[in-house]
Design an enzyme around this catalytic site. Sequence first.
Site, PDB file in Angstrom:
ATOM      1  N   GLY A 105       0.816  -1.209   0.000  1.00  0.00           N
ATOM      2  CA  GLY A 105       0.000   0.000   0.000  1.00  0.00           C
ATOM      3  C   GLY A 105       0.851   1.260   0.000  1.00  0.00           C
TER       4      GLY A 105
ATOM      5  N   TRP B 203       2.302   1.627  -3.432  1.00  0.00           N
ATOM      6  CA  TRP B 203       1.266   2.091  -4.361  1.00  0.00           C
ATOM      7  C   TRP B 203       1.253   3.620  -4.434  1.00  0.00           C
ATOM      8  CZ3 TRP B 203      -3.028   5.199  -3.397  1.00  0.00           C
ATOM      9  CH2 TRP B 203      -3.975   5.286  -4.417  1.00  0.00           C
ATOM     10  N   HIS B 204       1.540   4.268  -3.308  1.00  0.00           N
ATOM     11  CA  HIS B 204       1.491   5.718  -3.275  1.00  0.00           C
ATOM     12  C   HIS B 204       2.605   6.367  -4.083  1.00  0.00           C
ATOM     13  CE1 HIS B 204      -1.331   5.136   0.079  1.00  0.00           C
ATOM     14  NE2 HIS B 204      -1.713   6.369  -0.158  1.00  0.00           N
ATOM     15  N   GLY B 205       3.718   5.699  -4.241  1.00  0.00           N
ATOM     16  CA  GLY B 205       4.786   6.307  -5.017  1.00  0.00           C
ATOM     17  C   GLY B 205       6.075   5.509  -4.999  1.00  0.00           C
TER      18      GLY B 205
ATOM     19  N   PHE C  83      -0.447  10.259  -7.398  1.00  0.00           N
ATOM     20  CA  PHE C  83      -0.591   8.824  -7.189  1.00  0.00           C
ATOM     21  C   PHE C  83      -1.471   8.193  -8.246  1.00  0.00           C
ATOM     22  CE2 PHE C  83      -0.346  10.428  -2.615  1.00  0.00           C
ATOM     23  CZ  PHE C  83       1.027  10.477  -2.659  1.00  0.00           C
TER      24      PHE C  83
END
Length: 500
Positions: free
Chosen positions: A340, A343-345, A500
């Site tokens: 997770g 996923w943000h960066g 994102f």
Amino acid sequence: MERIFDIDIHKLLSVLLYNPKDPVLFNSAFFFYFFALFLLCYLAVARSKTGRVWVYTLFSLYFFYKACGFYVGLVILSAIVDFNLSRWIYHAQKRPLRVFLLVFSIIINIGLLFYFKYTDFFIGIMNDISGGHIRPLHLLLPIGISFYTFENLSYTIDVYRREIKPVDNFMDYLFFLSFFPKLMMGPIVRAADFIPQISQPYHLQSEDIGKGMYLIISGLFKKVVVSDFIYLNFVQYIFDDPTRHTGLECLLGVYGYALVIYCDFSGYSDMAIGIARWTGFKIPPNFETPYQSASITEFWRRWHISLSSWLRDYLYIPLGGNRKGKFRQYLNLALTMLIGGFWHGASWNFIFWGGLHGFALAVDKVRITWLKRSGIGFKGVGKYAFKVLGILITFHFVCFCWIFFKAATFQDAWALLHQIAYDFQPGIWRELYQGYSTVFGLMLLGFALHFLAGAGGQQQMERALTRVPVAGSIAIMVLFIWLLIQVKTTQPMIPIYFQF
């Protein structure tokens, strides 16, 4: 005359065509004209399901083009691929073929996301390990790719699980994927929740108008008035170079950023949900006063709900969830949150941020298990005090994690923490207040509204707006937009989750 005409055409094209320096935002002047024209066209075909789908889809694709240029083609390509793969998965009789098609869909979607979002990150890792000099590609990240990739994945996985049937009409699926209120910044909408609504007749009730207006107005207020002002006038100075500020300033900057990211993202989500409500679609809330959480587990039930529920259903549970013993449960939580974070960066900061939350979730599970086994319970004042303590601890842990989420590098994050620990200087509070009284006033107002939410005020406002006639609703929106123009910052702030 001809020269004036050419200049006007040039200005018109500059407004209508994609401009990377001026992406379309919900709080931009262009969007108000865009949305007004969209509503007129949408209402003109409201009685026709096909007309609604075509109008909404074309406006959505244009909206996305205005946001990221010809990357709009990726949305169309993704829709074509997953529309067909889902149908093949559903109709395939042999399980190995269905598994192969599902894996192929996952590889295509994750591969596309990986290429644009993580290629340069892994090139940097390879260079660091091998001492090589591979040149980064410096790819422009398509806006919203993380959101519609997850929507594609959930759709094909749900079809594979036989939880939903694939849609028969390609335009319905393209409409679902490109739906402009949620396309660029979520919420992550499940096809099972959204697609059945497409065929329902468009019938707008007074409740939809009132709730939609409340969400749009409150979202704009949170985004433009609270988040943008606090960030541009205080928070950005702190995080740009923490070493130039005292520990007290840095601590207040962290509190400010906690409010900024909440008001920025939840405000945009509220606007998306409100716009969807006005056009006949109900999208579940994406935030539920997360800073009122008394534990980190509760926080992730209230923060970015569409992402946390997606990670739970399509990652944590398939990994085994809590079905394979406590150690595996803790490991699954850690892996889920690490992914997770990633996923943000493409940054070690995001991975570390996800790891912190994964570790905290595992510790919280241990705490909950111990409380159940020990039979310890609190009643009356003790129960209330325990909850308040839980809220304070959870809020400050989340704020600690935000430091790594926001800081450009680990060095900046540790520098900010160093200032708080070793150079606090509480004596400057008077000068600090005098210099930033408006910022601190807005912070106080923002936190007060957040912690007082849920006391029935929102429902009362929605009911009041429901009773307002259409002409009055239009007047309220026009007046609010005018007031917004008066107080908004001259420098527009790109929404945080745009990246994102």
